[in-house]
Scaffold this motif. Sequence first.
Motif, PDB file in Angstrom:
ATOM      1  N   ARG A  74       0.865  -1.187  -0.124  1.00  0.00           N
ATOM      2  CA  ARG A  74      -0.108   0.003   0.080  1.00  0.00           C
ATOM      3  C   ARG A  74       0.886   1.160   0.072  1.00  0.00           C
ATOM      4  NH1 ARG A  74      -0.649   2.672   4.804  1.00  0.00           N
ATOM      5  NH2 ARG A  74      -0.037   1.698   6.688  1.00  0.00           N
ATOM      6  N   LEU A  75       2.321   1.032   0.410  1.00  0.00           N
ATOM      7  CA  LEU A  75       3.080   2.362   0.725  1.00  0.00           C
ATOM      8  C   LEU A  75       4.546   1.714  -0.040  1.00  0.00           C
ATOM      9  CD1 LEU A  75       3.687   5.239   1.276  1.00  0.00           C
ATOM     10  CD2 LEU A  75       3.845   4.530   3.537  1.00  0.00           C
ATOM     11  N   PHE A  76       5.042   2.589  -0.788  1.00  0.00           N
ATOM     12  CA  PHE A  76       6.414   2.265  -1.250  1.00  0.00           C
ATOM     13  C   PHE A  76       7.041   3.627  -0.983  1.00  0.00           C
ATOM     14  CE2 PHE A  76       3.794  -0.368  -3.925  1.00  0.00           C
ATOM     15  CZ  PHE A  76       4.366  -1.652  -3.691  1.00  0.00           C
ATOM     16  N   ILE A  77       8.598   3.331  -0.181  1.00  0.00           N
ATOM     17  CA  ILE A  77       8.951   4.795   0.270  1.00  0.00           C
ATOM     18  C   ILE A  77      10.431   4.684  -0.323  1.00  0.00           C
ATOM     19  CG2 ILE A  77      10.063   5.932   2.134  1.00  0.00           C
ATOM     20  CD1 ILE A  77       7.730   4.591   3.823  1.00  0.00           C
ATOM     21  N   SER A  78      11.085   5.773  -0.839  1.00  0.00           N
ATOM     22  CA  SER A  78      12.042   5.853  -1.594  1.00  0.00           C
ATOM     23  C   SER A  78      12.763   7.093  -0.952  1.00  0.00           C
ATOM     24  CB  SER A  78      12.054   6.141  -3.109  1.00  0.00           C
ATOM     25  OG  SER A  78      13.102   6.325  -3.613  1.00  0.00           O
ATOM     26  N   THR A  79      14.025   6.921  -0.761  1.00  0.00           N
ATOM     27  CA  THR A  79      14.880   7.846  -0.143  1.00  0.00           C
ATOM     28  C   THR A  79      16.386   7.784  -0.603  1.00  0.00           C
ATOM     29  OG1 THR A  79      15.423   6.739   1.876  1.00  0.00           O
ATOM     30  CG2 THR A  79      13.790   8.228   2.152  1.00  0.00           C
TER      31      THR A  79
ATOM     32  N   ARG B 183      -6.308  -0.673  -4.558  1.00  0.00           N
ATOM     33  CA  ARG B 183      -7.027   0.244  -5.364  1.00  0.00           C
ATOM     34  C   ARG B 183      -6.126   1.559  -5.640  1.00  0.00           C
ATOM     35  NH1 ARG B 183     -13.140   1.855  -4.345  1.00  0.00           N
ATOM     36  NH2 ARG B 183     -12.655   2.836  -6.440  1.00  0.00           N
ATOM     37  N   PHE B 184      -5.514   1.764  -4.614  1.00  0.00           N
ATOM     38  CA  PHE B 184      -4.776   3.077  -4.465  1.00  0.00           C
ATOM     39  C   PHE B 184      -3.599   3.030  -3.670  1.00  0.00           C
ATOM     40  CE2 PHE B 184      -9.361   4.448  -4.652  1.00  0.00           C
ATOM     41  CZ  PHE B 184      -9.323   5.087  -6.066  1.00  0.00           C
ATOM     42  N   PRO B 185      -2.679   2.398  -4.349  1.00  0.00           N
ATOM     43  CA  PRO B 185      -1.169   2.238  -3.799  1.00  0.00           C
ATOM     44  C   PRO B 185      -0.571   3.559  -3.802  1.00  0.00           C
ATOM     45  CG  PRO B 185      -1.128   1.186  -5.729  1.00  0.00           C
ATOM     46  CD  PRO B 185      -2.534   1.635  -5.754  1.00  0.00           C
ATOM     47  N   VAL B 186       0.457   4.078  -2.927  1.00  0.00           N
ATOM     48  CA  VAL B 186       1.147   5.146  -2.923  1.00  0.00           C
ATOM     49  C   VAL B 186       2.563   5.020  -3.022  1.00  0.00           C
ATOM     50  CG1 VAL B 186       1.400   7.190  -1.590  1.00  0.00           C
ATOM     51  CG2 VAL B 186      -0.898   6.533  -2.031  1.00  0.00           C
ATOM     52  N   TRP B 187       3.195   5.775  -3.627  1.00  0.00           N
ATOM     53  CA  TRP B 187       4.844   5.916  -3.342  1.00  0.00           C
ATOM     54  C   TRP B 187       4.926   7.089  -3.139  1.00  0.00           C
ATOM     55  CZ3 TRP B 187       8.610   2.607  -5.795  1.00  0.00           C
ATOM     56  CH2 TRP B 187       9.728   3.107  -5.934  1.00  0.00           C
TER      57      TRP B 187
ATOM     58  N   ARG C  63      -0.744   6.002  -9.309  1.00  0.00           N
ATOM     59  CA  ARG C  63      -0.651   5.684 -10.764  1.00  0.00           C
ATOM     60  C   ARG C  63      -0.913   6.416 -11.700  1.00  0.00           C
ATOM     61  NH1 ARG C  63      -3.979   0.620  -8.655  1.00  0.00           N
ATOM     62  NH2 ARG C  63      -2.516  -0.769  -8.350  1.00  0.00           N
ATOM     63  N   ARG C  64      -1.855   7.374 -11.554  1.00  0.00           N
ATOM     64  CA  ARG C  64      -2.045   8.513 -12.613  1.00  0.00           C
ATOM     65  C   ARG C  64      -1.036   9.499 -12.721  1.00  0.00           C
ATOM     66  NH1 ARG C  64      -5.977   9.602  -8.950  1.00  0.00           N
ATOM     67  NH2 ARG C  64      -5.636  11.771  -8.056  1.00  0.00           N
ATOM     68  N   SER C  65      -0.307   9.615 -11.448  1.00  0.00           N
ATOM     69  CA  SER C  65       0.802  10.612 -11.818  1.00  0.00           C
ATOM     70  C   SER C  65       2.038  10.448 -12.694  1.00  0.00           C
ATOM     71  CB  SER C  65       1.614  10.574 -10.216  1.00  0.00           C
ATOM     72  OG  SER C  65       0.714  10.928  -9.088  1.00  0.00           O
ATOM     73  N   LEU C  66       2.150   9.169 -12.879  1.00  0.00           N
ATOM     74  CA  LEU C  66       3.165   8.809 -13.896  1.00  0.00           C
ATOM     75  C   LEU C  66       2.642   8.126 -15.223  1.00  0.00           C
ATOM     76  CD1 LEU C  66       5.664   7.294 -11.326  1.00  0.00           C
ATOM     77  CD2 LEU C  66       5.703   9.378 -12.409  1.00  0.00           C
TER      78      LEU C  66
END
Length: 530
Positions: free
Chosen positions: A287-292, A311-315, A334-337
């Motif tokens: 449900r949440l992917f975090i990048s640093t 339905r709405f995973p977030v990065w 998803r729609r951001s990219l």
Amino acid sequence: MRLLRPRPLDFGPLMETLADRGSPTTVRLSRPLDLAPDAGCVWTIPQLAELVREMSAALAAAKVRPGDRVAIHKRNHWDYALLAAAAARIGAVPALISGVLPPDALAALLARLRPALLLSDRATLAGAADRPAVPTVCLDGAMPGSTALADLRGGAVPAVHRRADDEPLVIMHTSGTTGVPKLVVHSTRSLVRRITGFEARPWPVTALRSSDTTASAVSFAHGRAVSWTISTLWGRPENALLLADDGPAAVRLLRAHPPTIVEAAPAVYQHWQPLAAEPDGPFARGRLFISTFDAVHPPTVRAFLDASDRRFPVWMQAWGQSETGPLSFRFFVRRSLARRDERHPTTRDLGRPVPGWVGLRVVDPATGRRLPRGQVGLLQARVPGLCQGYVGEPERWAAKRDGRWFSTGDIGTLTRTGGVRVLDREVDMMPGASCVELEDVLHERLPEVEEAVVLGAGPGQPALPLLVTRDGLLDPGRWQHAVRDLPPLAEPLLLGWEALPRTGTGKVRRNVLRDRYLADTARYGSGQWT
């Protein structure tokens, strides 16, 4: 999720505090800890509390005293954080040093630190051509010139040493992409009460749930290991997966316990990208992917969001530095990219600084004059969690301060709506373009590219692209089509993945590549703020 108390946790006895609270979290490891190689890969919080207590007793037996610096230099694993907690518990100051540093950088950091003790393991010590003249404890056995940890165990557990909030708590080093890393000093106030305390609040989307399985695959020699350990375990997730690398054992653990939250270095995400394409793969519950740590390219973000059955995973992409903690965040869905014709999405837009918490401004790198929004310059930050300075380099620290402002060394701009766009490190800058954004474009237009590094050359010289492709080949026609509307680029050099030198956090060491391929070429950036 419970909030951190107004006076947050003392890092040293963290595990004991969590055990007293009845924490239900199960910690699962991709391989056994180097400080407990025979103890398996599954731990409860009370077991970890006892392990930290035992290690604090062993450090006391090694004559470590309050205020002493204890260097930790070993293979990557979460026991960096446990060893740091054990040292902090008795009032020492742990210094986390990556096990993959080049020998000259390691020697420079140890010379600045002058530690009372060095903690390492057999693999790291065996790989050191010139052992530093520091009393050394080997965690996982006996090595010539060192004391085996087993010989120090079994003593009385010392009392917890309480330190003032503004005393040094932990030392970590920066990534070192532009040379020898800097040694950053943080206190309980800056790292725990402010940076970690801010993170541990129940923010929408990012707040931990008791049903979560959260996974971390980062460089545990980075200060992030400490803040992640405090904030994540305080949130009481069902499982915490600690992945020492991105290899087969880590993948097996992910398959056995599919995570709902993943935090990993961008290079790890890139390596796992084929896994994300598998039906019912290990990231289906995400449900949440975090990048640093570094830039991440749009195809990688898209792959993991598409891998989720939610339905709405977030990065969440965070921009920050070891000295400051996080400075801004951006959330991608998803729609951001989504691809739109020939335009390309980018991850260079890094959201907005948190109102009332982080201040950002842009200044002219040459004059220090503040620039209006929309103009490109040096990004400076004002934060409540700023570190205390650099070990052994007070002049370097002073040069990066401008009153209450700290010079990040990044080139970028503030948009008219208040967002921040980070283009490059100042030392890598290229007027009129962004090397990192050009890399975004190449990844987007050439799916066969696994890694693209663009090195900005000096005046009159085209930038040099270094590419890693899946099969080591690149069709010339596809290349020409991909770069048709980009700034001039030299013919690409094709390299193998292993030919790219990286830091412990997976960042490409651009300075090494520049010395290798552009040694006789001038650069635009001054390198003054590295």
